[in-house]
Design a protein around this motif. Structure first.
Motif, mmCIF file in Angstrom:
data_model
loop_
_atom_site.group_PDB
_atom_site.id
_atom_site.type_symbol
_atom_site.label_atom_id
_atom_site.label_comp_id
_atom_site.label_asym_id
_atom_site.label_seq_id
_atom_site.Cartn_x
_atom_site.Cartn_y
_atom_site.Cartn_z
ATOM 1 N N GLU A 1 -1.872 1.558 2.172
ATOM 2 C CA GLU A 1 -1.480 1.881 3.360
ATOM 3 C C GLU A 1 -2.355 1.426 4.581
ATOM 4 O OE1 GLU A 1 1.364 3.361 4.114
ATOM 5 O OE2 GLU A 1 1.859 3.553 2.174
ATOM 6 N N LEU A 2 -3.756 1.383 4.295
ATOM 7 C CA LEU A 2 -4.887 0.834 5.292
ATOM 8 C C LEU A 2 -4.770 -0.309 5.398
ATOM 9 C CD1 LEU A 2 -7.759 3.516 4.768
ATOM 10 C CD2 LEU A 2 -5.954 3.835 6.536
ATOM 11 N N THR A 3 -4.400 -1.114 4.402
ATOM 12 C CA THR A 3 -4.436 -2.600 4.507
ATOM 13 C C THR A 3 -3.160 -2.810 5.143
ATOM 14 O OG1 THR A 3 -5.753 -2.802 2.594
ATOM 15 C CG2 THR A 3 -4.589 -4.665 3.137
ATOM 16 N N THR A 4 -1.977 -2.387 4.984
ATOM 17 C CA THR A 4 -0.808 -2.720 5.559
ATOM 18 C C THR A 4 -0.754 -2.538 6.865
ATOM 19 O OG1 THR A 4 0.529 -2.295 3.645
ATOM 20 C CG2 THR A 4 1.631 -2.100 5.484
ATOM 21 N N ASN A 5 -1.547 -1.301 7.313
ATOM 22 C CA ASN A 5 -1.661 -1.268 8.674
ATOM 23 C C ASN A 5 -2.373 -2.351 9.504
ATOM 24 O OD1 ASN A 5 -0.248 0.918 8.890
ATOM 25 N ND2 ASN A 5 -1.985 2.420 9.010
#
Length: 155
Positions: free
Chosen positions: A59-63
């Motif tokens: 999730e953090l990398t996608t953001n």
């Protein structure tokens, strides 16, 4: 990629490693998940901790990939004392992140809500280069804490 081993007390193992993803793309979240899975498996972390951190790092990398257009994303993994954590740093403009529920028909906007649900805590800060660093941690069960890391380095 660097890995450090620095015990702070007799019963606390500290392991930390990071990897930089240059020219991040839609493939970067999957690569970050694999990096977390391989590293935590190598370190002997519980499978449930690894699963939670894989979801969080995804999730953090996608953001970071979707919203910053950063030329580089760095993922760090730390296992210290009673918790395991991941951090994702980008070089894009710093942004204030909030975990808010998205509209039911929205295609995006649930990532930080998931991070908040799975992490025992999370925080954000401006990185040294003006980008954003987000750190999230999950607890390590006492009876499943790793006792000794292997010497194999993650790929």
């Amino acid at each position: 990629m660097t890995t450090t081993h620095a015990p702070r007390t007799e019963d606390e193992i500290v392991l930390s490693t990071s990897r930089k993803f240059s020219e991040p793309s839609d493939c970067t979240p999957g690569e970050a998940r694999a990096y977390v899975r391989i590293t935590l498996t190598d370190w002997g972390a519980p499978a449930a901790v690894s699963r939670d951190l894989q979801l969080i790092v995804s999730e953090l990398t996608t953001n970071a990939v979707t919203y910053t257009r950063s030329p580089q994303v760095e993922v760090s993994i730390t296992l210290a004392g009673r918790e395991a954590s991941v951090s994702v740093s980008d070089c894009g403009p710093h942004r204030h992140l909030t975990a808010e529920l998205a509209a039911p028909d929205a295609e995006h906007g649930r990532g930080l809500v998931l991070v908040e649900a799975f992490a025992s805590w999370w925080e954000q800060r401006e990185s040294d280069d003006g980008g954003t660093t987000v750190v999230a941690a999950v607890p390590l069960p006492d009876h499943e804490r790793p006792s000794c890391p292997s010497t194999r380095r993650p790929a």
